[in-house]
Design an enzyme around this catalytic site. Structure first.
Site, mmCIF file in Angstrom:
data_model
loop_
_atom_site.group_PDB
_atom_site.id
_atom_site.type_symbol
_atom_site.label_atom_id
_atom_site.label_comp_id
_atom_site.label_asym_id
_atom_site.label_seq_id
_atom_site.Cartn_x
_atom_site.Cartn_y
_atom_site.Cartn_z
ATOM 1 N N LEU A 58 5.050 -0.669 -13.629
ATOM 2 C CA LEU A 58 5.179 -0.068 -13.645
ATOM 3 C C LEU A 58 5.519 0.208 -12.548
ATOM 4 O O LEU A 58 7.098 1.796 -11.997
ATOM 5 C CB LEU A 58 4.323 1.560 -12.587
ATOM 6 C CG LEU A 58 2.965 1.204 -13.879
ATOM 7 C CD1 LEU A 58 1.571 1.643 -13.338
ATOM 8 C CD2 LEU A 58 3.434 2.139 -14.721
ATOM 9 N N GLY A 59 5.720 -0.749 -11.550
ATOM 10 C CA GLY A 59 6.978 -0.551 -10.266
ATOM 11 C C GLY A 59 7.082 -2.045 -9.853
ATOM 12 O O GLY A 59 6.394 -3.065 -9.948
ATOM 13 N N GLY A 60 7.847 -2.046 -8.784
ATOM 14 C CA GLY A 60 7.387 -3.786 -8.419
ATOM 15 C C GLY A 60 7.758 -3.655 -6.264
ATOM 16 O O GLY A 60 8.779 -2.433 -6.584
ATOM 17 N N GLY A 61 8.239 -4.494 -5.723
ATOM 18 C CA GLY A 61 8.216 -3.764 -4.187
ATOM 19 C C GLY A 61 8.482 -5.585 -3.618
ATOM 20 O O GLY A 61 8.112 -6.488 -4.297
ATOM 21 N N PHE A 69 6.136 -6.402 -2.097
ATOM 22 C CA PHE A 69 4.842 -7.617 -1.758
ATOM 23 C C PHE A 69 4.163 -7.600 -3.745
ATOM 24 O O PHE A 69 3.115 -8.435 -3.399
ATOM 25 C CB PHE A 69 3.420 -6.120 -1.199
ATOM 26 C CG PHE A 69 4.750 -5.547 -0.064
ATOM 27 C CD1 PHE A 69 5.062 -6.042 0.762
ATOM 28 C CD2 PHE A 69 4.364 -4.059 -0.033
ATOM 29 C CE1 PHE A 69 4.624 -5.718 1.687
ATOM 30 C CE2 PHE A 69 5.112 -3.908 0.854
ATOM 31 C CZ PHE A 69 5.066 -4.412 2.481
ATOM 32 N N GLY A 70 5.000 -7.380 -4.724
ATOM 33 C CA GLY A 70 4.244 -7.685 -5.829
ATOM 34 C C GLY A 70 4.599 -6.731 -6.833
ATOM 35 O O GLY A 70 4.717 -5.214 -6.849
ATOM 36 N N VAL A 120 3.599 -3.861 -10.168
ATOM 37 C CA VAL A 120 2.813 -3.518 -9.908
ATOM 38 C C VAL A 120 2.504 -3.287 -11.698
ATOM 39 O O VAL A 120 3.537 -2.763 -12.692
ATOM 40 C CB VAL A 120 2.490 -1.949 -9.549
ATOM 41 C CG1 VAL A 120 1.563 -1.119 -9.943
ATOM 42 C CG2 VAL A 120 2.849 -2.539 -8.200
ATOM 43 N N LYS A 163 -2.099 -4.536 -9.391
ATOM 44 C CA LYS A 163 -1.036 -5.119 -8.007
ATOM 45 C C LYS A 163 -1.011 -6.643 -7.760
ATOM 46 O O LYS A 163 -2.383 -6.799 -8.046
ATOM 47 C CB LYS A 163 -1.353 -4.309 -6.727
ATOM 48 C CG LYS A 163 0.336 -4.718 -6.265
ATOM 49 C CD LYS A 163 0.654 -3.601 -4.575
ATOM 50 C CE LYS A 163 2.207 -3.666 -4.258
ATOM 51 N NZ LYS A 163 2.585 -2.323 -4.754
ATOM 52 N N ASP A 184 4.805 1.375 6.175
ATOM 53 C CA ASP A 184 6.161 0.881 4.999
ATOM 54 C C ASP A 184 5.741 2.385 4.098
ATOM 55 O O ASP A 184 5.713 2.572 3.413
ATOM 56 C CB ASP A 184 5.756 0.286 3.549
ATOM 57 C CG ASP A 184 7.002 -0.092 3.131
ATOM 58 O OD1 ASP A 184 8.035 0.240 3.922
ATOM 59 O OD2 ASP A 184 7.220 -1.224 2.087
#
Ligand SMILES: *[C@@H]1O[C@H](CO)[C@@H](O)[C@H](O)[C@H]1NC(C)=O
Ligand SMILES: *[C@@H]1O[C@H](CO)[C@@H](O)[C@H](O)[C@H]1NC(C)=O
Ligand SMILES: *[C@@H]1O[C@H](CO)[C@@H](O)[C@H](O)[C@H]1NC(C)=O
Ligand SMILES: *[C@@H]1O[C@H](CO)[C@@H](O)[C@H](O)[C@H]1NC(C)=O
Ligand SMILES: *[C@@H]1O[C@H](CO)[C@@H](O)[C@H](O)[C@H]1NC(C)=O
Ligand SMILES: *[C@@H]1O[C@H](CO)[C@@H](O)[C@H](O)[C@H]1NC(C)=O
Ligand SMILES: *[C@@H]1O[C@H](CO)[C@@H](O)[C@H](O)[C@H]1NC(C)=O
Ligand SMILES: *[C@@H]1O[C@H](CO)[C@@H](O)[C@H](O)[C@H]1NC(C)=O
Ligand SMILES: *[C@@H]1O[C@H](CO)[C@@H](O)[C@H](O)[C@H]1NC(C)=O
Ligand SMILES: *[C@@H]1O[C@H](CO)[C@@H](O)[C@H](O)[C@H]1NC(C)=O
Ligand SMILES: *[C@@H]1O[C@H](CO)[C@@H](O)[C@H](O)[C@H]1NC(C)=O
Ligand SMILES: *[C@@H]1O[C@H](CO)[C@@H](O)[C@H](O)[C@H]1NC(C)=O
Length: 795
Positions: free
Chosen positions: A502-505, A507-508, A510, A524, A620
């Site tokens: 679904l997504g990333g960032g 912190f890891g 998803v 996550k 954040d």
């Protein structure tokens, strides 16, 4: 025949009489000669706003004459006449006009309170009138309008709009607010809010002698040390200085907002706002922190900003008057559980009788005496030899001694380096020293005890780990408090081996997943979590407790070896950034929706900052972390991760591209980062919500305006506010709302964190409860606008 006699004649007449009485008490705003107020009779200002009569505060059985808001269920007493001398029977006491004064007669018809005018007015020519602004005045019945006396010039603890707090040059007396003694006793307490004509400022004093707060001087618009005063458009303060008096007064900008200032029993001036016509909400306090109030916890009491109640006694001491403490009056402080012998019989101090107990990380008032001393032993000896010496501290070369009662002690947080180890004198027979008598036995006992305990704990841990392993292998779930502990296999299956990202960032990543009961979740996978399993579980369960309609709900977690995962509710409409920056015709967010998103996010953050037991700073805030459910209700995601990631967090944050635009300047300047950092990021996000574009100009085109600067200029200098709107909205938006959001955004991105509003205040503004003033142009925006290469900074 007097009214009373008539009433005694018959039951029927009594009823009639009651009616007459109640007619009198509801209709009149005036007490004239030959009229008096007793029992439950009251007078009401002509507009029905204020009421005056007998009241008894809290559970007390004592009565006072006071003024309160008539229609507001949560009774707020704004003025008290007989603050110091209560009466016990309101039916036989009387408030009446006598000899040109308003006087209160007690049960024996003795005058216990009076307006104390030495006028020559006769009985009948003077009347007392309660006005609609809450002022009780005494004036001539006819002829001149001149007011002989007014309650506004004799305030209790509350400053009403229109009242003057200042200095009367004719009587050479200050008009100031004094706190109640405690929550049930309006007698003047130790704290006062006074006007200091020399500095054109307000000061707060303890016992009228020790200043513990100042507003900073008045510059014609605001006080220098209350920069946030400009935020709300509620008050219009004015300063008046003439030959008779100098004072501040204020009016309400919006007459429908009902607010009041009062010097609270806590020693803080609180601004309260009436919510829904029924209850009072504190929206501002000075000093900002309770422990800044001088000697709040009394002698030998310790104030701890991070605990509730704020006050406690030093170890070895007990509360002096329990009853006062339960009424929120801590001023009597604490006394030794066992008093010192040298105090008892005045003999010179005997070294064997007293000992010292160390207290860590205390801040203290100025010491009484400073000695240069070779050792800590000498320092202790110096204190011991003088009965009035109650504490010492030693820093390697200097010995500080404190004599008499210790006031204003504050327990500082761990890591606040400014605290000291302070040794406090106690009787040697104190229970705190008793255990050291048989040290050896205790040591042996505790060693044996802890070995046994460790063995038992190990056994339990083995059993638990083993059974958990088995459970996980069998795909079962363990419920911990609000959270489900998932096995790795469960989540691997649910996410089809982590296939739908679904997504990333930072912190890891998803992944989307479906649980066996067909609930859709977002999983996550955390990276860079170095915490051990136990600490991880502890932190996760504190996050799990936090539930709010505008926060994404954590359902569970998984921790197995290096795999640490969090399982959240899945949000159908994804994150806000995809709707703002990645627009297709089908997913345009209408203005109304955007406004509701702004409000919802503010509520979620306000909950994190203010309502939870421990303040949680998100750190954040950005559109990626605002998720939208199927009805576009916003939910803040990723809160609480700062604690999970510990030291890694700020490194991840500051090295992450894209987030930099939302980072408050204090991250870079090294000033302490507080919840106001979230407010800054939120402000930056508001600009994006309006413009539909990132606050960056990656384009080489120098003509592309930096949106926050443009929006701030239009908001402050005036201009076409709808011009600021995201072009896809085609100018469809409420001017008032757009302007409100831009003002809030400008306040939020002020460089000085203390000027930024709290998230709670943002909620009040966006809900329309409070009007917001025009913001000042943030200095950094000005600087940025003057630097041609500004885009480099924020790309
Ligand atoms: C009055 O006393 C009762 C019982 O002691 C207590 O529960 C209540 O909180 C008190 N009310 C106030 C206003 O102090
Ligand atoms: C009324 O006040 C007087 C003077 O303060 C006092 O002596 C008297 O006891 C009071 N009466 C009652 C019933 O409290
Ligand atoms: C006012 O009335 C009181 C009693 O009602 C009386 O004792 C007093 O003398 C009167 N004073 C004047 C100035 O009339
Ligand atoms: C007050 O009462 C006295 C007698 O009881 C009367 O003479 C006087 O006129 C009254 N004054 C007023 C203002 O009613
Ligand atoms: C008294 O006040 C009223 C209303 O405030 C005003 O109309 C009137 O002129 C005043 N009279 C005098 C004598 O000042
Ligand atoms: C103001 O200043 C004058 C003279 O400088 C001084 O005498 C006075 O005490 C000061 N007043 C206060 C309230 O500090
Ligand atoms: C406050 O000051 C007065 C003298 O001005 C003193 O007698 C009293 O003890 C002080 N109160 C406290 C709590 O120290
Ligand atoms: C504030 O009050 C002053 C004096 O009362 C008045 O001149 C001024 O116009 C007021 N300002 C606002 C914004 O209401
Ligand atoms: C000061 O007081 C005097 C006498 O009470 C009065 O005549 C004068 O108007 C007052 N000055 C101001 C500015 O209010
Ligand atoms: C509060 O009361 C006023 C007048 O009493 C009324 O006009 C207003 O609608 C009320 N507001 C709320 C939120 O109940
Ligand atoms: C006074 O202090 C001395 C020395 O500590 C002690 O021996 C004595 O018992 C005390 N006297 C009283 C009356 O407490
Ligand atoms: C005092 O602060 C230090 C670090 O500054 C900390 O290690 C220690 O645990 C603190 N002690 C207490 C009792 O809070």
């Amino acid at each position: 025949m007097s009214l009373k006699n008539i009433c005694n004649m018959s039951f029927f007449l009594t009823i009639l009489c009651l009616c007459v009485n109640s007619l009198f008490s509801h209709a009149a705003d005036t007490i004239s000669a030959n009229q008096s107020l007793s029992g439950d009779q009251t007078i009401v200002s002509s507009g029905g706003i204020f009421e005056l009569g007998f009241f008894s505060p809290g559970n007390s059985s004592k009565y006072y004459i006071g003024i309160w808001y008539k229609r507001i269920p949560e009774k707020a007493i704004v003025w008290v006449a007989n603050r110091e001398i209560p009466i016990s029977n309101k039916d036989s006491a009387q408030l009446r006009v006598l000899d040109g004064n308003l006087v209160l007669l007690n049960e024996s018809q003795i005058k216990i309170w009076s307006t104390d005018l030495t006028s020559t007015a006769s009985n009948s020519s003077v009347i007392a009138v309660l006005l609609d602004n809450g002022n009780l005045i005494l004036r001539e019945k006819s002829g001149s309008n001149s007011t002989l006396w007014e309650s506004f010039n004799n305030p209790s603890d509350t400053w009403m709009p229109g009242a003057k707090i200042g200095y009367d040059k004719r009587t050479k007396r200050g008009r100031f607010l004094t706190s109640w003694k405690n929550s049930e006793d309006p007698a003047p307490g130790l704290f006062s809010d006074e006007f200091d004509p020399n500095g054109t400022q307000y000061v707060m004093m303890w016992n009228r002698s020790k200043q513990y707060w100042t507003s900073g001087s008045w510059d014609g618009h605001r006080f220098s040390l209350i920069p946030e005063m400009g935020l709300f458009r509620i008050y219009n303060f004015t300063y008046v200085d003439n030959e008779n008096e100098s004072y501040f007064t204020f009016t309400r900008t919006n007459p429908s907002t009902i607010t009041r200032f009062n010097m609270d029993v806590s020693g803080r001036v609180k601004q309260r706002l009436l919510m829904n016509n029924e209850s009072w909400n504190v929206f501002g306090s000075q000093p900002r922190q309770q422990c800044e109030v001088y000697a709040y916890c009394g002698a030998f009491g310790i104030c701890n900003q991070d605990s509730l109640p704020f006050c406690s006694c030093l170890p070895g001491f007990k509360i002096k008057h329990d009853n006062d403490w339960s009424l929120m009056d801590y001023s009597a402080g604490c006394v030794r559980e066992i008093s010192l012998q040298c105090e008892n019989n005045g003999s010179t101090s005997n070294e064997k009788n007293d000992k010292f107990l160390m207290n860590s990380n205390l801040s203290l008032p100025l010491r009484s005496q400073l000695l240069t001393s070779g050792s800590i032993g000498e320092c202790e000896g110096a204190c011991l030899s003088n009965c009035s010496c109650s504490a010492y501290a030693y820093d390697g070369s200097q010995c500080s001694l404190w004599n008499g009662e210790l006031f204003n002690l504050q327990q500082l947080a761990e890591g606040d380096g400014s605290g000291k180890d302070v040794y406090v004198r106690l009787s040697a027979s104190s229970s705190l020293f008793v255990k050291s008598k048989n040290d050896k036995q205790i040591v042996i006992g505790s060693v044996v005890g802890s070995v046994v305990a460790v063995l038992v704990i190990l056994a339990i841990v083995f059993a638990v780990v083993f059974s958990r392993r088995r459970l996980m292998a069998g795909k079962s779930k363990v419920v911990e408090g609000f959270l489900v502990a998932f096995g790795y296999k469960d989540l691997q299956n649910a996410t089809k081996n982590f296939s739908e990202k679904l997504g990333g960032g930072g912190f890891g990543s998803v992944y989307k997943g479906t649980l066996p009961d067909s609930t859709v979740v977002a999983v996550k996978k955390l990276e860079s979590v170095s915490q051990g399993e136990k600490q991880f579980r502890a932190e996760v369960s504190t996050i799990g407790i936090i539930q709010h309609v505008n926060l994404v709900r954590l359902r569970g977690f998984c921790v197995q070896g290096n795999n640490k995962m969090l399982v959240y509710d899945y949000m159908q409409n994804g994150s806000l950034d995809s709707h703002l920056f990645d627009v297709k015709k089908s997913n345009i967010l209408k203005w109304k929706t955007r406004y509701q998103i702004a409000l919802g996010v503010a509520k979620g953050l306000a909950y994190l900052h203010e309502n939870c037991k421990n303040c949680i700073i998100h750190f954040d805030v950005k559109p990626e972390n605002v998720l939208l459910d199927n009805e576009f209700c916003p939910k803040v995601a990723d809160f609480g991760l700062a604690k999970l990631l510990g030291g890694n967090f700020s490194r991840v944050l500051t090295t992450m591209r894209g987030t930099i635009g939302y980072l408050a300047p204090e991250w870079i300047s090294g000033v302490e980062v507080t919840a106001k950092a979230d407010v800054y990021s939120y402000g930056m996000m508001l600009f994006e919500l309006v413009s539909g574009k990132r606050n960056t100009t990656n384009s080489e085109d120098e003509n592309v305006r930096y949106f926050p600067y443009w929006a701030a200029s239009v908001t402050i200098e005036g201009g076409d506010i709808l011009d600021l709107l995201d072009p896809v909205l085609e100018r469809e938006g409420d001017i008032e709302e757009v302007s409100n959001i831009c003002k809030v955004a400008c306040w939020c991105v002020q460089g000085d964190a203390s000027v930024r509003p709290s998230m709670g205040q943002v909620v009040q503004i966006l809900e329309g409860v409070m009007d917001v003033n025009l913001p000042p142009l943030p200095r950094w925006l000005q600087v940025l606008a003057e630097t041609p290469a500004h885009s480099a900074l924020y790309s």
